[in-house]
Each structure stands twice: as C-alpha cells, then as structure tokens.
Design a protein around this motif. Sequence first.
Motif, PDB file in Angstrom:
ATOM      1  N   LEU A  27       1.154 -52.007  36.055  1.00  6.08           N
ATOM      2  CA  LEU A  27       0.168 -50.952  35.853  1.00  6.08           C
ATOM      3  C   LEU A  27       0.791 -49.839  35.014  1.00  6.08           C
ATOM      4  N   VAL A  28       0.088 -49.408  33.970  1.00  9.47           N
ATOM      5  CA  VAL A  28       0.569 -48.379  33.055  1.00  9.47           C
ATOM      6  C   VAL A  28      -0.236 -47.115  33.274  1.00  9.47           C
ATOM      7  N   ILE A  29       0.472 -45.991  33.435  1.00 10.27           N
ATOM      8  CA  ILE A  29      -0.183 -44.704  33.617  1.00 10.27           C
ATOM      9  C   ILE A  29       0.422 -43.692  32.655  1.00 10.27           C
ATOM     10  N   GLU A  66       8.446 -46.624  36.175  1.00  9.79           N
ATOM     11  CA  GLU A  66       9.596 -46.259  35.378  1.00  9.79           C
ATOM     12  C   GLU A  66       9.125 -45.990  33.960  1.00  9.79           C
ATOM     13  N   ALA A  67       9.858 -45.182  33.291  1.00  8.51           N
ATOM     14  CA  ALA A  67       9.469 -44.793  31.937  1.00  8.51           C
ATOM     15  C   ALA A  67       9.617 -45.975  30.992  1.00  8.51           C
ATOM     16  N   THR A  68       8.634 -46.082  30.109  1.00 12.89           N
ATOM     17  CA  THR A  68       8.641 -47.171  29.142  1.00 12.89           C
ATOM     18  C   THR A  68       9.264 -46.765  27.826  1.00 12.89           C
ATOM     19  N   GLY A  69       9.489 -45.468  27.638  1.00 16.05           N
ATOM     20  CA  GLY A  69      10.061 -44.977  26.384  1.00 16.05           C
ATOM     21  C   GLY A  69       9.002 -44.616  25.367  1.00 16.05           C
ATOM     22  N   ASP A  70       7.711 -44.848  25.652  1.00 16.54           N
ATOM     23  CA  ASP A  70       6.623 -44.507  24.729  1.00 16.54           C
ATOM     24  C   ASP A  70       5.977 -43.214  25.192  1.00 16.54           C
ATOM     25  N   GLY A  71       6.600 -42.117  24.933  1.00 19.66           N
ATOM     26  CA  GLY A  71       6.011 -40.837  25.272  1.00 19.66           C
ATOM     27  C   GLY A  71       6.002 -40.608  26.771  1.00 19.66           C
ATOM     28  N   HIS A  85       1.347 -53.683  47.583  1.00 13.71           N
ATOM     29  CA  HIS A  85       2.646 -53.078  47.282  1.00 13.71           C
ATOM     30  C   HIS A  85       2.488 -51.607  46.902  1.00 13.71           C
ATOM     31  N   GLU A  86       3.612 -50.906  46.922  1.00 16.86           N
ATOM     32  CA  GLU A  86       3.653 -49.529  46.468  1.00 16.86           C
ATOM     33  C   GLU A  86       4.198 -49.511  45.044  1.00 16.86           C
ATOM     34  N   HIS A  87       3.491 -48.791  44.211  1.00 16.96           N
ATOM     35  CA  HIS A  87       3.879 -48.754  42.801  1.00 16.96           C
ATOM     36  C   HIS A  87       5.226 -48.044  42.632  1.00 16.96           C
ATOM     37  N   GLU A 125       4.175 -42.360  29.014  1.00 21.31           N
ATOM     38  CA  GLU A 125       3.676 -43.516  29.756  1.00 21.31           C
ATOM     39  C   GLU A 125       4.739 -44.041  30.707  1.00 21.31           C
ATOM     40  N   GLN A 126       4.291 -44.488  31.862  1.00 19.99           N
ATOM     41  CA  GLN A 126       5.129 -45.119  32.869  1.00 19.99           C
ATOM     42  C   GLN A 126       4.478 -46.432  33.297  1.00 19.99           C
ATOM     43  N   LYS A 127       5.291 -47.400  33.661  1.00 22.61           N
ATOM     44  CA  LYS A 127       4.808 -48.734  33.991  1.00 22.61           C
ATOM     45  C   LYS A 127       5.379 -49.169  35.336  1.00 22.61           C
ATOM     46  N   CYS A 128       4.477 -49.770  36.166  1.00 20.51           N
ATOM     47  CA  CYS A 128       4.916 -50.253  37.469  1.00 20.51           C
ATOM     48  C   CYS A 128       5.763 -51.508  37.277  1.00 20.51           C
TER      49      CYS A 128
END
Length: 282
Positions: free
Chosen positions: A275-277, A260-265, A255-257, A267-270
Amino acid sequence: MPELTAEQLARIEANRKQAKERLQAAEASSSSAVACVDKGAATQGAGNSNETGGRLRASKMTRGYYEYNLSTMRDTKAGFIEEDKVESPEKKRRVLDLDTIALELSAQDSCVECGSIDLDVTYFKVFRTQVCKACIEKIPDKYSLLTKTEAKEDYLLTDGELRDRDLFPVWEKANPHKSTWNNMLLYLRRDLERFAIKKWNGLDGLDKEFDRRDEDKRARKEKKYRRSVADLRRRTRADEWEKQRRERLRLENEHEHEFEATGDGDEQKCTSCGLVIEVEEF
C-alpha cells in the motif's frame, strides 16, 4: 238488583238469536272456502304429479340434499370422503383399415421375384406391389418396411417429402407403444431408395451428403468444444484474479502496515501489502 221487564227480556232473546245465526253463517262460509281450497290443491297436485312423473316438490329442509353412493367412495383418512373417479376409455386414433380396400387380383398376377401366386395381401393393397411373403423375408434390402424416423435418417428425406402420398404409399398402423399417440407410418424401402437416388444423383451422392453432414457436425462439435475451453480459461483467470484480490483484502484486514520511504518525495510504501500513501510534514 231490579228485575227485568218483559220488554227487556224479549229484546235480549232477539239479540241472542241474531248472534247465533250470524255465527252459524260465518262457520258455514269458512268450511265451504276450506273445501274449495282443498279440492283445488288436490287437482293441482294431481296435475303436477302427472307432468313430473309423480315427483314431490322439494321443501326447504330437503332442497339442499344430495344423495351419494357410498359403495363408490373411499375414506382418505384426512377428514373427508373421496368418490372414485370413473376413468373414461382412451380415445384411439383412426388407422388404415385394410378391409375397406378392394382386392383386385387377376389370374395373371404373380410375384415379380419368383412367380408365385401366393401374394402378400397387405403389400398389394397398400404399396401396389406384387410380391410373396417368402421374397419379402428373402430380400429385405428391397421389401423391408421403415418407419418415418428411419427413412429420414437413412435416406436424408424431409417431412414434406414423406407426407406426399403420391411419392410414397404409406401403411398407417396404430402406435405399438400407446394407442393414443401418433400413428406409426411404415414406408417401403424400395420406394424410399428410388426417390433418394433421384434426389441425390445416385447412391454415391447420398454417401457424399452423409460425409458432408458428418463433417459439419464434427466441425460444430469442435467449435463448441473450443468455445467451452476459452470460456473455462477466462473464468479461470477471473477466479485467479478474484483469489488474489481476496488475499490482498485479507492481508489488509489482518496485518498492521509498516511503511518505509520509497525515495520518491513524500510517498511511503507498506512492506507487507504494498500500500502506497503520501505523507506531508508540517
């Protein structure tokens, strides 16, 4: 051509005679030497033939010659001929010969059960037991014969105890399955039971020992089963974890990641694989 003088002709004739005499002497000496050699060879050959039984000395042509019996060979159809192997007879093990044991019977000897004088010779020679064949068949709980394996299983005896000939007279017979195997050892049930009663303090003690060993065997079996179940569960959990890990890897590769923003600074999560980046804005 000038003619030769009488003196020259006489000298030529004298030289010719001398040469002829030397030639005749040389031929005579060579013929005598050959005769001596032939005579010595014949004498030596006769001596060698007498010593070796008339065999001739092998020459270079016959020195590597081997004689085969073609009647004992077979064609393997593979490019060579194989000679049939003659199997040596199997060596049989020695057994107890009852004929070598003296039979010391008296007029008063009779069966201890029925009083018959028709005693079984084998039982008397091997086990020193005065019993007839009819009583042997009639009372198998006392006079039947047991093998070494049966004695160990029925009366819980050890190999060291069964090897003691002072405790147990034994009838050693050839193995009925194969003569080259270990001999079959036969014990009298009466002797085995008498020693087992003394060892285990009666038949009740023997029964208790049977129960104890059965309980130990059952406990070992139960422990082994529980260990196998725990190992199966552990391997099942490991397989499930491995399955989940492969599923995650498959999703990551396929799949393609979509982050979206997680609200913690930053960080973004697939949304698909989790997957968290971290994202930095310049």
